[in-house]
Motif scaffolding. Structure first.
Motif, PDB file in Angstrom:
ATOM      1  N   ALA A   1      -7.598  -2.408   1.639  1.00 38.06           N
ATOM      2  CA  ALA A   1      -7.674  -3.453   0.613  1.00 38.06           C
ATOM      3  C   ALA A   1      -6.369  -3.533  -0.173  1.00 38.06           C
ATOM      4  N   SER A   2      -5.746  -2.380  -0.434  1.00 39.12           N
ATOM      5  CA  SER A   2      -4.475  -2.366  -1.173  1.00 39.12           C
ATOM      6  C   SER A   2      -3.368  -3.024  -0.355  1.00 39.12           C
ATOM      7  N   VAL A   3      -3.339  -2.747   0.949  1.00 40.37           N
ATOM      8  CA  VAL A   3      -2.337  -3.352   1.813  1.00 40.37           C
ATOM      9  C   VAL A   3      -2.511  -4.867   1.852  1.00 40.37           C
ATOM     10  N   VAL A   4      -3.746  -5.310   2.028  1.00 42.06           N
ATOM     11  CA  VAL A   4      -4.038  -6.745   2.078  1.00 42.06           C
ATOM     12  C   VAL A   4      -3.651  -7.404   0.759  1.00 42.06           C
TER      13      VAL A   4
ATOM     14  N   LEU B   1       8.381  -6.464   5.046  1.00 40.26           N
ATOM     15  CA  LEU B   1       7.153  -6.723   4.287  1.00 40.26           C
ATOM     16  C   LEU B   1       6.051  -5.745   4.692  1.00 40.26           C
ATOM     17  N   VAL B   2       5.872  -5.535   5.994  1.00 42.51           N
ATOM     18  CA  VAL B   2       4.836  -4.616   6.469  1.00 42.51           C
ATOM     19  C   VAL B   2       5.112  -3.199   5.987  1.00 42.51           C
ATOM     20  N   GLN B   3       6.342  -2.774   6.082  1.00 40.54           N
ATOM     21  CA  GLN B   3       6.693  -1.420   5.640  1.00 40.54           C
ATOM     22  C   GLN B   3       6.405  -1.233   4.153  1.00 40.54           C
ATOM     23  N   ALA B   4       6.779  -2.235   3.339  1.00 37.19           N
ATOM     24  CA  ALA B   4       6.553  -2.132   1.899  1.00 37.19           C
ATOM     25  C   ALA B   4       5.062  -2.109   1.566  1.00 37.19           C
ATOM     26  N   ALA B   5       4.257  -2.884   2.304  1.00 37.34           N
ATOM     27  CA  ALA B   5       2.816  -2.937   2.045  1.00 37.34           C
ATOM     28  C   ALA B   5       2.170  -1.566   2.284  1.00 37.34           C
ATOM     29  N   PHE B   6       2.526  -0.923   3.378  1.00 40.12           N
ATOM     30  CA  PHE B   6       1.922   0.373   3.691  1.00 40.12           C
ATOM     31  C   PHE B   6       2.486   1.497   2.818  1.00 40.12           C
ATOM     32  N   ARG B   7       3.687   1.286   2.300  1.00 38.74           N
ATOM     33  CA  ARG B   7       4.259   2.301   1.411  1.00 38.74           C
ATOM     34  C   ARG B   7       3.462   2.392   0.104  1.00 38.74           C
ATOM     35  N   THR B   8       2.793   1.294  -0.271  1.00 34.99           N
ATOM     36  CA  THR B   8       1.991   1.328  -1.511  1.00 34.99           C
ATOM     37  C   THR B   8       0.804   2.269  -1.396  1.00 34.99           C
ATOM     38  N   VAL B   9       0.412   2.606  -0.166  1.00 34.33           N
ATOM     39  CA  VAL B   9      -0.723   3.532   0.003  1.00 34.33           C
ATOM     40  C   VAL B   9      -0.243   4.868   0.590  1.00 34.33           C
TER      41      VAL B   9
ATOM     42  N   GLN C   1      -9.537  -5.416  12.113  1.00 28.38           N
ATOM     43  CA  GLN C   1     -10.004  -5.110  10.765  1.00 28.38           C
ATOM     44  C   GLN C   1      -8.877  -5.421   9.791  1.00 28.38           C
ATOM     45  N   PRO C   2      -9.219  -5.793   8.547  1.00 34.23           N
ATOM     46  CA  PRO C   2      -8.178  -6.050   7.554  1.00 34.23           C
ATOM     47  C   PRO C   2      -7.270  -4.817   7.413  1.00 34.23           C
ATOM     48  N   GLY C   3      -5.968  -5.062   7.357  1.00 32.71           N
ATOM     49  CA  GLY C   3      -5.014  -3.969   7.258  1.00 32.71           C
ATOM     50  C   GLY C   3      -4.392  -3.591   8.587  1.00 32.71           C
ATOM     51  N   ASP C   4      -4.923  -4.126   9.714  1.00 35.59           N
ATOM     52  CA  ASP C   4      -4.310  -3.859  11.010  1.00 35.59           C
ATOM     53  C   ASP C   4      -2.947  -4.563  11.088  1.00 35.59           C
TER      54      ASP C   4
END
Length: 281
Positions: A168-171, A197-205, A229-232
């Motif tokens: 949910a955080s990545v999305v 963008l993808v790298q930054a999104a996953f870095r938040t978690v 699934q969301p986040g894939d």
């Protein structure tokens, strides 16, 4: 007394004209005699001659001349040395100026070459995406990718709201960037490329993904497009050789930094069907 007797003469005796001879030493050791004659009296008398030895001045003169010549030679040497130094300084200044101009020219040429290479790479990337889209969306009686996308679009609408935890955080992160600019090599905060963008999104978690698309397409477990699934992470191209990535946000849609024309967008899977997906969370 006889008148013939000898009577001493009262006449004064004649004076002989004295002569003084001066023998003087002159340069080169030549002796000359200077005769000085008396002003009165006949010349019959025996002359009296005196010789005066004069010291020669050759030694002192030679020393002075030698010292003067040495001083002149030193001045000449100093002038030659100064001229050589001036010439060397001028040559060094010219060489430095030429080297600087050459360095500037090379820097400009390198900058132009890099700009041209970047433009060429972006053009190639756009061409590859266009070709991939054309291939994936061609009516071939239902390709596996098209079928998978259609299945995922119809079956995952209910999973959009089911994203929880890290997914949910990545999305949430990628959706917040919709509208930002696309810049090749961009890593935020207001401009991105797809993998940035993808790298930054996953870095938040707390997940540290590789920087480029090719590596991100193999960073997790491969999953079917019919079981998203969301986040894939979605990728376009082959696993390990992907040229584009995005994040599946559920409801049959994804968010990705597409290109410089659209920027970061949220689109349906049917807009640009992916080749595959990996699950990291």
């Amino acid at each position: 007394m006889s008148h013939t007797a000898h009577i001493p003469s009262h006449r004064k005796p004649r004076r002989s004209a004295p002569k003084t001879a001066l023998r003087a030493g002159v340069a080169g050791g030549v002796l000359s005699t200077i005769a000085v004659a008396g002003a009165a009296g006949p010349a019959q008398a025996e002359p009296v001659t005196r010789t005066i030895e004069m010291p020669t001045i050759t030694d002192g003169l030679s020393t002075a001349v030698a010292a003067s010549a040495q001083a002149t030679e030193q001045v000449a040497q100093d002038l030659r040395t100064q001229a050589q130094q001036d010439e060397a300084a001028t040559s060094a200044a010219k060489a430095a100026k030429k080297a600087k101009a050459e360095a500037v020219r090379k820097a400009e040429a390198k900058k132009k070459a890099e700009a041209a290479a970047k433009a060429k790479a972006e053009a190639a990337l756009r061409a590859s995406r266009t070709q991939a889209r054309t291939t994936l969306s061609a009516p071939t009686g239902g390709s596996p990718a098209s079928t998978a996308v259609a299945t995922s679009s119809s079956s995952s609408s209910s999973s959009s709201s089911s994203a929880t935890g890290s997914a949910a955080s990545v999305v949430s992160f990628v959706k917040a960037q919709v509208g930002d600019a696309y810049v090749s090599g961009g890593t935020g905060p207001n401009s991105w490329d797809c993998s940035g963008l993808v790298q930054a999104a996953f870095r938040t978690v707390g997940v540290d993904l590789p920087r480029i698309s090719q590596a991100q397409s193999t960073a997790g477990t491969q999953v079917s497009l019919s079981n998203l699934q969301p986040g894939d992470i979605l990728y376009w191209g082959g696993a390990g050789s992907a040229y584009h990535v995005a994040v599946y946000v559920g409801g049959g849609e994804f968010v990705g930094a597409q290109n410089s024309s659209t920027g970061v967008v949220q689109r349906s899977l049917s807009y640009d069907p992916p080749s595959g997906a990996v699950r990291v969370l």
